[in-house]
Design a protein around this motif. Structure first.
Motif, mmCIF file in Angstrom:
data_model
loop_
_atom_site.group_PDB
_atom_site.id
_atom_site.type_symbol
_atom_site.label_atom_id
_atom_site.label_comp_id
_atom_site.label_asym_id
_atom_site.label_seq_id
_atom_site.Cartn_x
_atom_site.Cartn_y
_atom_site.Cartn_z
ATOM 1 N N ALA A 81 30.549 45.098 46.112
ATOM 2 C CA ALA A 81 30.855 45.174 44.688
ATOM 3 C C ALA A 81 30.966 43.759 44.155
ATOM 4 N N VAL A 82 30.432 43.538 42.957
ATOM 5 C CA VAL A 82 30.400 42.204 42.344
ATOM 6 C C VAL A 82 30.894 42.308 40.911
ATOM 7 N N THR A 83 31.747 41.383 40.510
ATOM 8 C CA THR A 83 32.165 41.303 39.109
ATOM 9 C C THR A 83 31.765 39.955 38.534
ATOM 10 N N TYR A 84 31.619 39.942 37.218
ATOM 11 C CA TYR A 84 31.324 38.700 36.489
ATOM 12 C C TYR A 84 32.150 38.705 35.211
ATOM 13 N N GLN A 85 32.984 37.687 35.051
ATOM 14 C CA GLN A 85 33.871 37.568 33.899
ATOM 15 C C GLN A 85 34.691 38.843 33.686
ATOM 16 N N GLY A 86 35.174 39.392 34.799
ATOM 17 C CA GLY A 86 36.051 40.546 34.740
ATOM 18 C C GLY A 86 35.354 41.885 34.604
ATOM 19 N N VAL A 318 37.573 44.727 44.200
ATOM 20 C CA VAL A 318 37.320 43.823 43.068
ATOM 21 C C VAL A 318 38.140 44.243 41.857
ATOM 22 N N ARG A 319 38.465 45.528 41.761
ATOM 23 C CA ARG A 319 39.400 45.960 40.718
ATOM 24 C C ARG A 319 40.774 45.365 40.980
ATOM 25 N N PHE A 320 41.236 45.439 42.215
ATOM 26 C CA PHE A 320 42.511 44.815 42.587
ATOM 27 C C PHE A 320 42.505 43.337 42.244
ATOM 28 N N ALA A 321 41.386 42.647 42.487
ATOM 29 C CA ALA A 321 41.309 41.203 42.242
ATOM 30 C C ALA A 321 41.501 40.853 40.777
ATOM 31 N N THR A 322 41.252 41.789 39.852
ATOM 32 C CA THR A 322 41.445 41.488 38.428
ATOM 33 C C THR A 322 42.912 41.272 38.091
ATOM 34 N N ARG A 372 39.946 27.040 41.054
ATOM 35 C CA ARG A 372 40.169 27.304 42.475
ATOM 36 C C ARG A 372 39.326 28.494 42.901
ATOM 37 N N ASN A 373 38.859 28.425 44.121
ATOM 38 C CA ASN A 373 38.296 29.585 44.795
ATOM 39 C C ASN A 373 39.397 30.187 45.661
ATOM 40 N N VAL A 388 36.307 37.676 47.735
ATOM 41 C CA VAL A 388 36.217 36.335 47.158
ATOM 42 C C VAL A 388 36.447 36.399 45.662
ATOM 43 N N ARG A 389 37.230 35.459 45.142
ATOM 44 C CA ARG A 389 37.342 35.182 43.706
ATOM 45 C C ARG A 389 36.916 33.735 43.490
ATOM 46 N N THR A 390 36.033 33.491 42.558
ATOM 47 C CA THR A 390 35.511 32.143 42.369
ATOM 48 C C THR A 390 36.115 31.480 41.141
ATOM 49 N N TYR A 391 36.038 30.158 41.129
ATOM 50 C CA TYR A 391 36.599 29.378 40.033
ATOM 51 C C TYR A 391 35.886 29.650 38.709
ATOM 52 N N ASN A 392 34.625 30.129 38.770
ATOM 53 C CA ASN A 392 33.843 30.308 37.544
ATOM 54 C C ASN A 392 33.654 31.767 37.155
ATOM 55 N N GLY A 393 34.614 32.618 37.548
ATOM 56 C CA GLY A 393 34.661 33.960 36.987
ATOM 57 C C GLY A 393 33.881 35.031 37.712
ATOM 58 N N MET A 394 33.450 34.782 38.928
ATOM 59 C CA MET A 394 32.796 35.816 39.723
ATOM 60 C C MET A 394 33.752 36.285 40.818
ATOM 61 N N SER A 395 33.537 37.493 41.275
ATOM 62 C CA SER A 395 34.224 37.950 42.486
ATOM 63 C C SER A 395 33.329 38.950 43.183
ATOM 64 N N TRP A 396 33.539 39.089 44.486
ATOM 65 C CA TRP A 396 32.809 40.103 45.239
ATOM 66 C C TRP A 396 33.605 40.527 46.460
ATOM 67 N N ALA A 397 33.314 41.748 46.902
ATOM 68 C CA ALA A 397 33.879 42.284 48.140
ATOM 69 C C ALA A 397 32.737 42.855 48.954
ATOM 70 N N ALA A 398 32.687 42.496 50.225
ATOM 71 C CA ALA A 398 31.677 42.999 51.153
ATOM 72 C C ALA A 398 32.383 43.597 52.356
#
Length: 439
Positions: A81-86, A318-322, A372-373, A388-398
């Protein structure tokens, strides 16, 4: 040897593919999609590639990366799953198998292993935010740390605080003293109790051992420390650990699929994937001495709740990461609490400035400002996970249902591979697929 999270050694910062270039990806995908090779017997059984969820052409590089990674290691079940800017922009389930019955959906459940630690870290941060827990409180003031009969507790346990447990500064070091979460036979023998042992036996036995470091002086990744945090949550809330997490951390953002996993295959949750390993071992779930598949009884998942026991899906993660993205957008943690989660510890700053926060590895990043990452990895026999949560607004879970195979290839390389896939995206989709998975 079984380990939950294996030391959290990956450095999620987007390094290049190590010997796994785009040409290799393309060649792997061609082999997967092209069917039987010329000259091969047409009747030979072969794995088939299946993907579920909605394909997104702009994000095809993520699919290609997962396909090649799984095929090279013969991984039968995976999820991304991948998110971009939430916004959720990709949610996929993958199967590489000759088993037609294996159906991996974007919401299928996987063991999360040490991705459980960010969940526990969030629960502690929530309790602190609500005034129910003091980060400076000694763990012994909340949890009964009684040594075995005739034994004595290390007096330095009084300096093991909630904050130090969160930062892996409690003084236990599995490089010096074996991880008690995987010493079922030794603890059973030492205490004279039958298998399966419970958390209370792990705590009693470990309380009778000397610490490996003075608390607060050395970083040493500790599953046991997070086991104690789960018990502290129970002590101050008067409810069981998973109920508090569901009510105060997961539920407020609509996550209802996640739950604690079980050790035995017969106790698997509905939609939970099967786990695979080339390894077997003696069961720790009873005293029969039976040899069992590595993922099903060579470790006691029930004892790992707050450090490695959760099951869930990539979209859940990735929902949790928000929760940690924008304080105004989540009812779980405010800005002060998020700052606490990612604050530097009193010691343990690694190369490049990386350190361990409240359940997250943290790497400060300076790129057009400061950021921060943050990430975590997880590993058990039959399980390999990454968030992973990235400094520029992306996240993903594998998530994968395997972490070892005869190829000998690393499973940790999924981290740089997904970073590269993210950099190859020319234009990110504008929609949000979260409503497809959360009511």
């Amino acid at each position: 040897m079984n380990t939950a999270c294996g030391g959290n050694g990956m450095t999620s910062r987007g390094i290049s593919r190590r010997g796994f270039g785009k040409g290799a990806v393309a060649a792997g995908i061609g082999a997967v999609l092209g069917g039987t090779a010329a000259g091969a017997p047409s009747a030979a059984a072969a794995p088939e590639w299946r993907a579920t969820g909605t394909a997104v052409s702009a994000l095809a590089g993520f699919d290609e990366t997962m396909r090649a990674f799984m095929r090279e290691r013969d991984v039968s079940a995976g999820q991304l799953a991948v998110t971009y800017q939430g916004r959720l922009v990709l949610a996929r389930g993958y199967a590489w198998t000759d088993d037609a019955a294996l159906d991996v959906q974007p919401t299928s459940l996987f063991r999360l292993a040490s991705l459980s630690k960010p969940i526990t870290g969030a629960a502690v941060a929530r309790l602190v935010q609500e005034g129910g827990l003091d980060l400076s409180a000694p763990i012994g003031s909340l949890v009964d740390l009684e040594p075995p009969s005739g034994g004595s507790a290390d007096p330095r346990l009084g300096d093991v605080t909630i904050r130090r447990l969160l930062h892996h500064l409690g003084g236990w070091d599995r490089a010096s003293t074996p991880d008690p979460m995987f010493r079922n036979f030794a603890i059973s023998d030492a205490l004279g109790v039958p298998l399966p042992i419970g958390m209370e036996h792990v705590i009693r036995h470990t309380t009778g051992l000397p610490l490996d470091h003075d608390p607060g002086t050395a970083y040493a990744y500790s599953n046991y420390g997070y086991l104690l945090l789960g018990r502290a949550i129970e002590a101050v809330t008067g409810t069981d650990y998973p109920s508090y997490v569901q009510d105060e951390v997961l539920g407020p953002v609509g996550i209802s699929r996640m739950r604690l996993g079980r050790s035995a295959a017969a106790d698997a949750a509905p939609t939970e994937v099967p786990y695979r390993s080339q390894n077997t071992g003696t069961t720790v779930l009873d005293g029969s001495g039976a040899t069992v598949p590595g993922p099903y009884g060579t470790f006691n998942l029930e004892n790992m709740d707050s450090h490695g026991g959760w099951i869930g899906s990539a979209v859940d993660l990735v929902r949790f990461a928000t929760i940690f993205d924008t304080p105004a957008a989540t009812p779980v943690l405010n800005g002060t609490s998020i700052s606490r989660v990612f604050a530097e510890p009193e010691t343990g700053i690694g190369s490049g400035g990386s350190y361990y926060g409240f359940g997250w590895s943290v790497r400060p990043v300076a790129s057009g400002g400061t950021g921060r990452n943050t990430w975590h990895t997880g590993g058990l026999t039959g399980t390999s996970t990454l968030l992973v949560r990235t400094y520029n607004g992306m996240s993903w879970a594998a998530l994968f249902n395997q972490r070892d195979d005869p190829s000998g290839l690393s499973y940790g390389t999924i981290d740089p591979l997904l970073w590269e896939a993210s950099r190859d995206v020319a234009s990110w989709p504008s929609g949000d697929r979260f409503p497809d998975y959360f009511g």
